[in-house]
Design an enzyme around this catalytic site. Structure first.
Site, PDB file in Angstrom:
ATOM      1  N   GLU B 228     -42.299   1.396  27.892  1.00 55.92           N
ATOM      2  CA  GLU B 228     -43.032   2.667  27.767  1.00 55.92           C
ATOM      3  C   GLU B 228     -42.002   3.785  27.743  1.00 55.92           C
ATOM      4  O   GLU B 228     -40.871   3.582  28.162  1.00 55.92           O
ATOM      5  CB  GLU B 228     -43.914   2.915  29.004  1.00 55.92           C
ATOM      6  CG  GLU B 228     -45.003   1.925  29.256  1.00 55.92           C
ATOM      7  CD  GLU B 228     -45.562   2.128  30.663  1.00 55.92           C
ATOM      8  OE1 GLU B 228     -45.649   3.302  31.106  1.00 55.92           O
ATOM      9  OE2 GLU B 228     -45.881   1.131  31.310  1.00 55.92           O
ATOM     10  N   LYS B 230     -40.222   6.948  29.228  1.00 59.23           N
ATOM     11  CA  LYS B 230     -40.036   7.519  30.567  1.00 59.23           C
ATOM     12  C   LYS B 230     -40.185   9.021  30.409  1.00 59.23           C
ATOM     13  O   LYS B 230     -39.372   9.677  29.764  1.00 59.23           O
ATOM     14  CB  LYS B 230     -38.646   7.169  31.109  1.00 59.23           C
ATOM     15  CG  LYS B 230     -38.386   7.714  32.489  1.00 59.23           C
ATOM     16  CD  LYS B 230     -37.124   7.114  33.065  1.00 59.23           C
ATOM     17  CE  LYS B 230     -36.754   7.666  34.438  1.00 59.23           C
ATOM     18  NZ  LYS B 230     -37.646   8.548  35.111  1.00 59.23           N
TER      19      LYS B 230
END
Lengths: 345, 550
Positions: B228, B230
């Protein structure tokens, strides 16, 4: 005779023309009368020096045997004629041997009090109020925020910290002449009887205090002591040394500083002090104002420190008051930091 | 009150975390109930007194002292509470009839019920009774300006140490506790049962990631991980649940478990489904994530104005679901929790809460490319708010703390410049004998030709060995001293070049250079480089333009 004809500020210090001498001169003069042994008041190179025996001894320790051409010792309460004036020494309660100097000419008496404190101190003769017409006062702590409290409570704070952090060393920054010995004496009064360690710069003067009959318990030089052995101990050092490479010999040191400046948190933080101890050898605001009132002087000359506030206070009490332009004196702690910093390795 | 005052006083000077803990734990152990409980409440920010304003305190002292002396004193001290505490005249009451100074409990309980008009008289009475440190602490307490460097988390860690418990256990039950916490102390001292957290919206200790190193990749299989973005916001936990009366309660916690709901009232209505979301708090404007510098305007606010809410609309980007209704999901593998989260967010259907997207990749090289250019790898216009990528093991349950090998953070390369050391200041605590705080500057053309302008300050990033080297350099190359600050030689041919890494850059009117760095640290010492070859202010300005142009 007007008071300013008896004593007046000149670049060399406070000059007494009718007596032919200077008080605490900052430049070499023919005849010097010296209040106490701190380096901003007692300097080398004068012709004749008149001071208490202790002050003369301290000057000798610091500057060597030839610090003046001739010296003469005077006791508290002893009166002496110099030129057209009479002078008399009275205890100032600042450090061992410190004196106020009363200068009288005809029927006018001026007291130059040097540095003084009216608080208890086991290492020197207590301050004495000297009635006079003009009182010359210091103003190191001449703001009403400076109220020093009881020094014994501050020492309790130090001992509580030693008990809480037995694996750390406690380093107490204290001016090496007077403050250090007072802190040691207070620690002894509080029942701390373990050996107390000394930075090399404190040894000579501290042993001198002992030689004058001031009991300080077991003292040890810190030099050469193993790091681990300093856990849980107290070491006295000049203020500048407590933030120096020198501190690396101590296990996780707690940095304390014994000074009237520690009353103001910002000052303590600025110096990186973890344990400020409000212990001062100068009178606090209450001490300054009470002393001024007790002397009965109608005129007050204010020197080195926060003159404005004290002059304002005197005037609001109906006393004639003015700041005295004297340069070269200050807070001995700041002086010592500057001096010791040069020697930094 | 005096014992509490001593504690605050000492904590204010103590730089070390462990020593702060020792002081706190000793206080909590030695102080009786209920005083220690109120102290804990004060330290965790659970107390507030709305009537005691600085103006009131100024009026009190003006009635009692000479205004000229007050002016000179305030000017010297620079802090109202401290000036008043120091100057407060000794109480005129002589003899042995003086009342004892108030206890902390007395102060807290009295202030809770006291009306605004009675406050000045009551405060004056206490100030008469307390000593200087007591007066200072009282004024700091009632004006809510303690600032002694203690977080709520640290206070809870200290209280946990009292009973040899894990601070996480305290966090779990904390929301169900109220000052002066008698049941908490009873449990910690083995006199009672563990308090039950009846809070419908409790905090759960968070799971943290390790920074990944180049050497780690060879041991990791890309297929085991989900990636994902950050986000450069703040980590929060948003928890909702129904209380015993069926009312929905919603709370927002920081990563350390501090309740920060009050700072973000605009998010509360969106938390209308029972569950616990782990996510990132961001500011979104017209659907675009703003940088951390923008978000910062919303942090640590006591008062949240409608204007602030409108100008800095808050948003939650969700990346994990720890609980849903009565169910604790933390034991499930991350891939399953993610599926629950996706459904939950869909059901929630709220514009203020969305899902943190995953980043598709099939090899580490592909992920590295995405990390280097988030804009074209799915982050689009939000790319500037991406700090890097997160790698989460598909099979990992949600574990508190920083468990090995489960979550990794892989930050984008930081910005780097070469700057010149200008000033050095001594550090604190263990570092108090070292010059360890460095102000550094870059070149710019000024009136007198080429000159260095300070652009930032850094006090970490170097090794212990490098610290010794810099310290030695500072001591040997000091040109001037101002209190604890030393001016260090910084000429074109003479001086020390520091390679400084930083995360971001913002315009700042507070800095002479006009720019402020985020998270600057010393990444290398460039003994090899003469100062004249260090970077110029134009380089930073260009970086700034790149940032704002995106």
């Amino acid at each position: 005779m007007r008071p300013q004809d008896i004593l007046m500020p000149v670049p060399a210090g406070l000059c007494c023309k009718p007596g032919g001498f200077h008080i605490d001169p900052v430049r070499p003069v023919e005849r010097a009368v010296i209040t106490h042994g701190h380096s901003d008041h007692a300097r080398p190179g004068h012709g004749a020096v008149l001071a208490t025996q202790e002050t003369l001894d301290m000057m000798r320790l610091r500057y060597g045997d030839n610090f003046a051409r001739t010296t003469q010792a005077i006791r508290y309460g002893e009166e002496m004629r110099l030129g057209d004036v009479r002078i008399k020494f009275h205890p100032a309660g600042h450090v061992l041997g410190s004196a106020q100097i009363a200068v009288s000419c005809k029927d006018t008496c001026i007291v130059a009090s040097g540095d003084y404190k009216d608080a208890e101190d086991p290492t020197c003769t207590p301050f004495e109020v000297v009635p006079c017409d003009v009182f010359i006062t210091e103003a190191t702590f001449g703001l009403p925020v400076f109220r020093h409290g009881d020094a014994a409570d501050e020492v309790k704070k130090l001992l509580a910290s030693v008990a809480l952090f037995p694996e750390r060393a406690h380093l107490v920054g204290a001016y090496s002449l007077g403050k250090a010995q007072r802190v040691i004496a207070l620690l002894r009064e509080a029942g701390h009887d373990a050996p107390i360690y000394l930075h090399g710069a404190m040894e000579k003067i501290t042993y001198y205090y002992e030689s004058r009959g001031i009991a300080l318990g077991e003292l040890r030089p810190v030099k050469g002591v193993k790091k681990a052995d300093l856990a849980g101990t107290i070491t006295l050092a000049p203020p500048s040394a407590t933030s120096d490479v020198w501190t690396r010999r101590f296990p996780d040191p707690v940095t304390a500083f014994a000074s009237g400046w520690m009353r103001v948190r910002g000052r303590a933080r600025q110096r990186g002090i973890e344990l400020p101890l409000v212990i001062s050898d100068h009178a606090d605001w209450d001490g300054l104002t009470a002393t001024i009132a007790a002397t009965g002087a109608g005129e007050v000359w204010v020197t080195h420190g926060q003159e404005d506030a004290l002059v304002h206070w005197c005037k609001s009490r109906g006393l004639a008051a003015r700041p005295l332009d004297l340069v070269g004196y200050g807070d001995e702690e700041e002086h010592e930091s500057a001096a010791a910093d040069e020697a930094e390795v | 009150m005096n014992r509490f005052a001593e504690l605050l006083d000492r904590l204010g000077y103590e730089p070390g975390r462990n020593n702060k803990l020792r002081l706190l734990t000793a206080y909590l152990r030695d102080t009786p109930d209920p005083d220690r409980g109120y102290a804990l409440a004060a330290l965790t920010g659970a107390l507030s007194f709305k009537h005691a304003k600085p103006g009131l305190i100024r009026d009190l002292i003006m009635d009692r002292t000479d205004p000229v002396l007050f002016g000179l004193s305030y000017d010297y001290v620079g802090d109202l509470s401290e000036t008043v505490a120091l100057m407060w005249p000794k109480a005129p009451l002589p003899g042995h009839n003086n009342p004892p100074p108030p206890t902390l409990s007395e102060v807290v309980t009295t202030l809770r019920t006291l009306g605004k008009t009675e406050l000045p008289k009551q405060l004056a009475r206490w100030l008469d009774e307390l000593d200087e440190t007591g007066r200072w602490a009282l004024l700091k307490l009632v004006t809510g300006a303690m600032r002694i460097g203690i977080s709520a988390r640290l206070a809870k860690t200290a209280v946990a140490a009292l009973g040899d418990k894990d601070p996480h256990d305290i966090e779990l039950i904390w929301p169900g506790l109220a000052p002066p916490y008698p049941d908490l102390f009873a449990w910690l001292e083995g006199r009672g049962d563990k308090p039950v957290n009846s809070d419908p919206a409790p905090f759960r200790p968070v799971m943290l990631a390790h920074a990944i190193e180049d050497t780690d990749f060879s041991n990791l299989d890309p297929a085991d991980f989900i990636a994902e973005w950050k986000w450069d916001g703040i980590r929060v936990q948003a928890v909702s649940g129904r209380d015993e009366r069926g009312q929905m309660q919603a709370r927002l916690y920081s990563r350390t478990g501090e309740d920060i709901t009050k700072s973000f009232p605009d998010l509360v209505p969106s938390l209308h489904l029972s569950g616990a979301i782990d996510g990132e708090l961001l500011v979104l404007r017209e659907g675009r994530v703003q940088t951390f510098n923008v978000l910062q305007q919303r942090l640590n606010r006591k008062v949240v104005s409608p204007k602030l809410i409108k100008e800095f609309p808050i948003h939650l980007r969700a990346y994990d679901l720890l609980g849903e209704d009565e169910n604790d999901l933390r034991e499930l593998p991350f891939a399953e929790r993610r599926a629950h989260l996706e459904k939950f967010i869909k059901k929630l259907d709220d514009p203020r809460i969305d899902l943190s997207p995953t980043v598709a990749f099939d090899s580490w090289d592909a992920l590295m490319a995405a990390r280097a250019d988030p804009a074209s790898a799915g982050a689009g216009e939000d790319a500037e708010a991406v700090e890097g990528v997160m790698l989460k093991r598909r099979e990992a349950p949600y574990l508190p703390g920083r468990p090995k090998g489960q979550w990794w953070k892989w930050k984008r390369d930081p910005h780097i410049i070469d700057a010149v050391l200008m000033y050095a200041q001594r550090g604190h605590g263990k570092r108090s004998s070292y010059y360890s705080d460095y102000t550094f500057g870059v070149w710019t053309s000024g009136e007198g030709g080429e000159q260095l302008v300070p652009v930032g300050k850094a006090y970490f990033g170097f090794t212990d060995e490098e610290l010794l080297q810099i310290d030695r350099f500072v001591r040997r190359n000091t040109t001037e001293k101002f209190g604890p600050v030393r001016h260090v030689v910084h000429e074109p041919e003479q001086g020390l070049v520091l390679e400084v890494a930083f995360e971001g850059l913002a315009r700042s009117s507070r800095h002479k250079s006009g720019v402020a760095m985020r998270f600057p640290r010393i990444s290398r010492l460039r003994w090899d480089k003469p100062p004249r070859e260090a970077d110029r202010l134009e380089t930073l300005e260009r970086m700034l333009k790149d940032v704002t142009a995106n």
